[in-house]
Design a protein around this motif. Structure first.
Motif, PDB file in Angstrom:
ATOM      1  N   ASN A 388     -16.141   1.171 -44.399  1.00  0.00           N
ATOM      2  CA  ASN A 388     -17.455   1.063 -45.039  1.00  0.00           C
ATOM      3  C   ASN A 388     -17.423   1.570 -46.480  1.00  0.00           C
ATOM      4  O   ASN A 388     -18.465   1.847 -47.071  1.00  0.00           O
ATOM      5  CB  ASN A 388     -18.507   1.830 -44.238  1.00  0.00           C
ATOM      6  CG  ASN A 388     -18.208   3.325 -44.158  1.00  0.00           C
ATOM      7  OD1 ASN A 388     -17.065   3.738 -44.349  1.00  0.00           O
ATOM      8  ND2 ASN A 388     -19.224   4.125 -43.873  1.00  0.00           N
ATOM      9  N   SER A 389     -16.218   1.713 -47.043  1.00  0.00           N
ATOM     10  CA  SER A 389     -16.106   2.188 -48.417  1.00  0.00           C
ATOM     11  C   SER A 389     -16.621   1.135 -49.401  1.00  0.00           C
ATOM     12  O   SER A 389     -16.338  -0.059 -49.269  1.00  0.00           O
ATOM     13  CB  SER A 389     -14.650   2.527 -48.754  1.00  0.00           C
ATOM     14  OG  SER A 389     -14.522   2.868 -50.117  1.00  0.00           O
ATOM     15  N   THR A 390     -17.368   1.588 -50.391  1.00  0.00           N
ATOM     16  CA  THR A 390     -17.847   0.707 -51.466  1.00  0.00           C
ATOM     17  C   THR A 390     -17.180   1.043 -52.795  1.00  0.00           C
ATOM     18  O   THR A 390     -17.564   0.508 -53.836  1.00  0.00           O
ATOM     19  CB  THR A 390     -19.378   0.829 -51.620  1.00  0.00           C
ATOM     20  OG1 THR A 390     -19.716   2.199 -51.899  1.00  0.00           O
ATOM     21  CG2 THR A 390     -20.076   0.377 -50.346  1.00  0.00           C
ATOM     22  N   SER A 391     -16.189   1.926 -52.756  1.00  0.00           N
ATOM     23  CA  SER A 391     -15.512   2.343 -53.983  1.00  0.00           C
ATOM     24  C   SER A 391     -14.649   1.215 -54.531  1.00  0.00           C
ATOM     25  O   SER A 391     -13.868   0.604 -53.790  1.00  0.00           O
ATOM     26  CB  SER A 391     -14.636   3.568 -53.710  1.00  0.00           C
ATOM     27  OG  SER A 391     -13.788   3.836 -54.810  1.00  0.00           O
ATOM     28  N   TYR A 394     -10.929   1.731 -53.892  1.00  0.00           N
ATOM     29  CA  TYR A 394     -10.385   1.760 -52.547  1.00  0.00           C
ATOM     30  C   TYR A 394      -9.368   0.633 -52.349  1.00  0.00           C
ATOM     31  O   TYR A 394      -9.641  -0.536 -52.618  1.00  0.00           O
ATOM     32  CB  TYR A 394     -11.494   1.641 -51.504  1.00  0.00           C
ATOM     33  CG  TYR A 394     -10.993   1.870 -50.089  1.00  0.00           C
ATOM     34  CD1 TYR A 394     -10.903   3.155 -49.580  1.00  0.00           C
ATOM     35  CD2 TYR A 394     -10.575   0.816 -49.294  1.00  0.00           C
ATOM     36  CE1 TYR A 394     -10.433   3.387 -48.306  1.00  0.00           C
ATOM     37  CE2 TYR A 394     -10.098   1.029 -48.023  1.00  0.00           C
ATOM     38  CZ  TYR A 394     -10.023   2.317 -47.527  1.00  0.00           C
ATOM     39  OH  TYR A 394      -9.538   2.548 -46.269  1.00  0.00           O
ATOM     40  N   ASP A 489     -14.657   7.655 -51.059  1.00  0.00           N
ATOM     41  CA  ASP A 489     -15.369   7.640 -52.324  1.00  0.00           C
ATOM     42  C   ASP A 489     -14.421   7.483 -53.512  1.00  0.00           C
ATOM     43  O   ASP A 489     -14.653   6.672 -54.411  1.00  0.00           O
ATOM     44  CB  ASP A 489     -16.189   8.925 -52.484  1.00  0.00           C
ATOM     45  CG  ASP A 489     -17.313   9.012 -51.465  1.00  0.00           C
ATOM     46  OD1 ASP A 489     -17.830   7.938 -51.071  1.00  0.00           O
ATOM     47  OD2 ASP A 489     -17.654  10.127 -51.042  1.00  0.00           O
TER      48      ASP A 489
END
Length: 712
Positions: A388-391, A394, A489
């Protein structure tokens, strides 16, 4: 035990209740002689595979191998493979996270990713299965565990820089059913059923195994955050072996394992944690009273929750064919699918890890002195993950991994007292991180891995063994390095483009007398391009490789003394010496010195087993663990960099109260020594950030248990 598993177990056990073959031989009395009692003569129809093994026609290697028997597993009350091997010489089962309880098995002082797990000599464990898989691997139905240390310890496992652990499934030799039920403190529950069946002609053998085990969370300092997670496992295994005529044998094994781990907030569950995260995913202003990890937890449920649900399916099949008295061949295939859904303090990580393995092996007796083993194998593994990372930083840890290898080994009996085995593998290795931000194939190499094993029998008491070899390993995933994958993050970087390469040498001297047996061993391993976790100038985690060679020297002495026919004493003394490069690669401090003492006493039908383990003190600042850990976020209260020595004691008492019924009771960690209560909590702050891996002592306290085992 889960109802559907118990139903399956009973059904198969009933179906496999077959009559054993036996033959009664009588001799008629001659005139004037007294008639004798008829003599029962057992007729043993030896299977194809067993016959070839006894004849030496399935010979693999001759290096020093520790064997843990099913009796030893029972005396340790081991629910899992991790517990069964924890006290073996040269083995350290390291808990590397107080929340998720991830276990890494270290051989000869090497890290967990340098150990290869085999089942019945076949590769079935994927990269991800090595993290939570050993806690879920059931101990029921294991006939023995074979531990071979050193690079290239198995012809089919060149990546085992530390060595291999081979789990041997119980072979059906009779029609029998074994049920074992136990329970105790901290919610401990364990139930298992092992059923074996064999046909009248002994050509077909069936083994069925199922196990369920459970433990509650453990919070030694009662601050509302567990130091050891809730653990629930269930597994079912079916193994079939069938002889087709006198020259062919086929085996088939399927295993299904499900595991759920929940660590962090004491008394909560994953539903509560997810609801907490969905309601408010912002960080709490304070996690503990006074921002001190020794005080009560006041943060949100999700902020310390680590939950891992995994499901693993293993399928393996092999066909053994005896061409003639000199040549036989074995074709093997295994498929493993490991699925993981996980929630790490708000970071969602879901992955599927698949592996397919193929091996064609030939054993050829060149003459009475030379035995050749040669073949080709192929391993194809891939991992695909979602988060679910939005970075934008990533980088997915998804990878493709492919190896194609050829191996050959000559086992030469030079003299009656001297045997030498020389082997070499040639492997083409490709490792590709498939994220769009990682274009190209990171590793594409051909590597040659030689190994030599020698055994010399000095006399009836003394035997020397020497092994030397080269191994390699591809650093496959950021996931395997100190939970680096969890930083959603800041993202992370992968700076890996070389294989880890190792050289190792081992010498062992064994003595076997009437009462005393002893083995002293010395092992040295050097690893180049060792993968390690670091940070760049912006604080982003980086999976990198060390410039300098990392080395470890291991020595151990194992002693067993038969004081009386019914009283056995044992001791294992171990020392691990790491150079600075190796020390800095560790995220959790390993053991440097360890002593294990054991007593096994049989008296008046009782079996009393006591085991005590001492671990020496360590200077934590020598390792790559947190260098300035504090109890509080402000950094006013520093944690100690000294890990004091400690003892733990386990005890088990059993008695067969009637034919086929055994009662037992015992205690693990009898003195209730655990890090959070007696040393320091594994929780800490560093530079204002909260973490959970300042680990150097036991993370679970005393557990008393009692149980009963039925054998039919």
């Amino acid at each position: 035990m889960k109802p559907h598993m118990l139903a399956m177990a009973i059904g198969l056990a009933t179906a496999s209740a077959m009559t054993q073959a036996a033959e009664v031989s009588t001799q008629s009395p001659q005139k004037g002689e007294k008639a004798e009692t008829p003599v029962m003569e057992e007729v043993s129809v030896m299977g194809v595979r067993e016959r070839l093994m006894q004849a030496g026609m399935l010979k693999d290697v001759i290096q020093k191998t520790e064997v843990i028997s099913s009796l030893s597993i029972e005396q340790m009350q081991a629910a899992s493979v991790a517990e069964a091997i924890a006290e073996a010489p040269g083995v350290r089962v390291n808990n590397e996270c107080s929340m998720c309880g991830v276990k890494r098995v270290m051989l000869n002082g090497l890290r967990g990713e340098h150990t290869t797990i085999l089942v019945d000599g076949i590769q079935t464990y994927t990269m991800m299965a090595g993290f939570y898989g050993l806690d879920a691997a059931a101990s029921a139905g294991i006939e023995s565990i074979e531990i071979a240390r050193g690079a290239g310890a198995s012809l089919i496992a060149p990546e085992a820089i530390g060595g291999t652990i081979n789990l041997v499934t119980r072979e059906a030799r009779e029609n029998a059913v074994e049920v074992d039920l136990s329970g105790g403190e901290n919610g401990y529950r364990k139930g298992s059923l092992v059923a074996t069946g064999i046909t009248d002609d002994e050509a077909t053998r069936v083994t069925f195994i199922t196990q369920y085990d459970y433990r509650d969370q453990f919070d030694g300092d009662n601050n509302g955050v567990s130091e050891n997670p809730e653990l629930e496992n269930q597994s079912v295994t079916l193994r079939l072996s069938h002889d087709i005529g006198e020259r062919d044998n086929v085996t088939f094994r399927i295993n299904k394992t499900e595991s759920e781990i929940f660590g962090g907030p004491d008394g909560a569950d994953i539903g509560e944690a997810r609801a907490s995260f969905a309601a408010d995913d912002s960080d709490s202003p304070s996690l503990f009273v006074g921002d001190d990890v020794r005080n009560q937890w006041i943060g949100k449920t999700w902020e310390t929750t680590e939950w891992i649900e995994s499901e693993r399916t293993e399928i393996a099949a092999s066909w053994l064919h005896e061409v003639n008295e000199r040549l036989n061949t074995t074709l093997t295939v295994s498929v493993n699918d490991h699925e993981q859904d996980s929630f790490y303090e708000g970071f969602i990580y879901d992955a599927e890890n698949e592996m397919r393995y193929y091996d064609a092996r030939f054993n050829y007796a060149l003459n009475d002195d030379h035995h050749l083993t040669f073949g080709v194998d192929h391993r194809d593994e891939e991992l695909r993950s979602e988060t679910n990372s939005t970075s934008p930083n990533y980088v997915s840890d998804s990878f493709d991994y492919d190896t194609l290898g050829f191996y050959i080994q000559d086992t030469w009996t030079a003299t009656e007292n001297f045997q030498i085995s020389m082997a070499v593998r040639v492997d083409q290795v490709e490792a590709d991180f498939v994220d769009p931000q990682k274009p190209g194939t990171e590793i594409d190499e051909t590597i040659v891995s030689p190994r030599v094993d020698m055994r010399y029998t000095h006399n009836e008491q003394f035997t020397s063994r020497f092994s030397a070899g080269r191994g390699y390993r591809a650093p496959l995933s950021f996931f395997e390095s100190d939970h680096g994958i969890l930083d959603g993050d800041d993202g992370f970087l992968i700076n890996v483009d070389e294989l880890e390469r190792s050289k190792s040498a081992t010498y062992a001297l064994s003595y076997e007398g009437d009462k005393l047996t002893a083995t002293w061993s010395l092992a040295y391993t050097a690893v180049d391009e060792l993968a390690a976790l670091s940070e760049n100038g912006s604080g982003v985690p980086v999976l990198d490789q060390l410039d300098d060679t990392a080395t470890v020297l291991t020595t151990d002495l194992a002693l067993t003394y038969q004081l009386r026919d019914n009283l056995t004493l044992s001791a294992v003394l171990e020392s691990f010496n790491y150079n600075d490069e190796f020390k800095q690669s560790y995220g959790v401090v390993p053991v440097e010195q360890r002593i294990n003492l054991g007593v096994d006493w049989e008296i008046s039908g009782w079996d009393i087993f006591v085991s005590g383990t001492w671990v020496g003190s360590r200077d934590l600042s020598d390792y790559g663990v947190p260098q300035e850990p504090t109890f509080d976020a402000a950094g006013n209260f520093a944690k100690s960099n000294n890990a004091e020595s400690y003892w733990t004691v386990d005890m088990r008492v059993s008695k067969e109260v009637s034919e086929g019924v055994q009662l037992y009771f015992g205690v693990t960690n009898l003195t209730d020594y655990n890090q959070a209560e007696d040393m320091e909590t594994p929780l800490f702050y560093e530079d204002g950030g909260y973490d959970v891996a300042h680990i150097y002592g036991p993370l679970r306290g005393r557990e008393a248990y009692a149980g009963v085992k039925f054998t039919f």
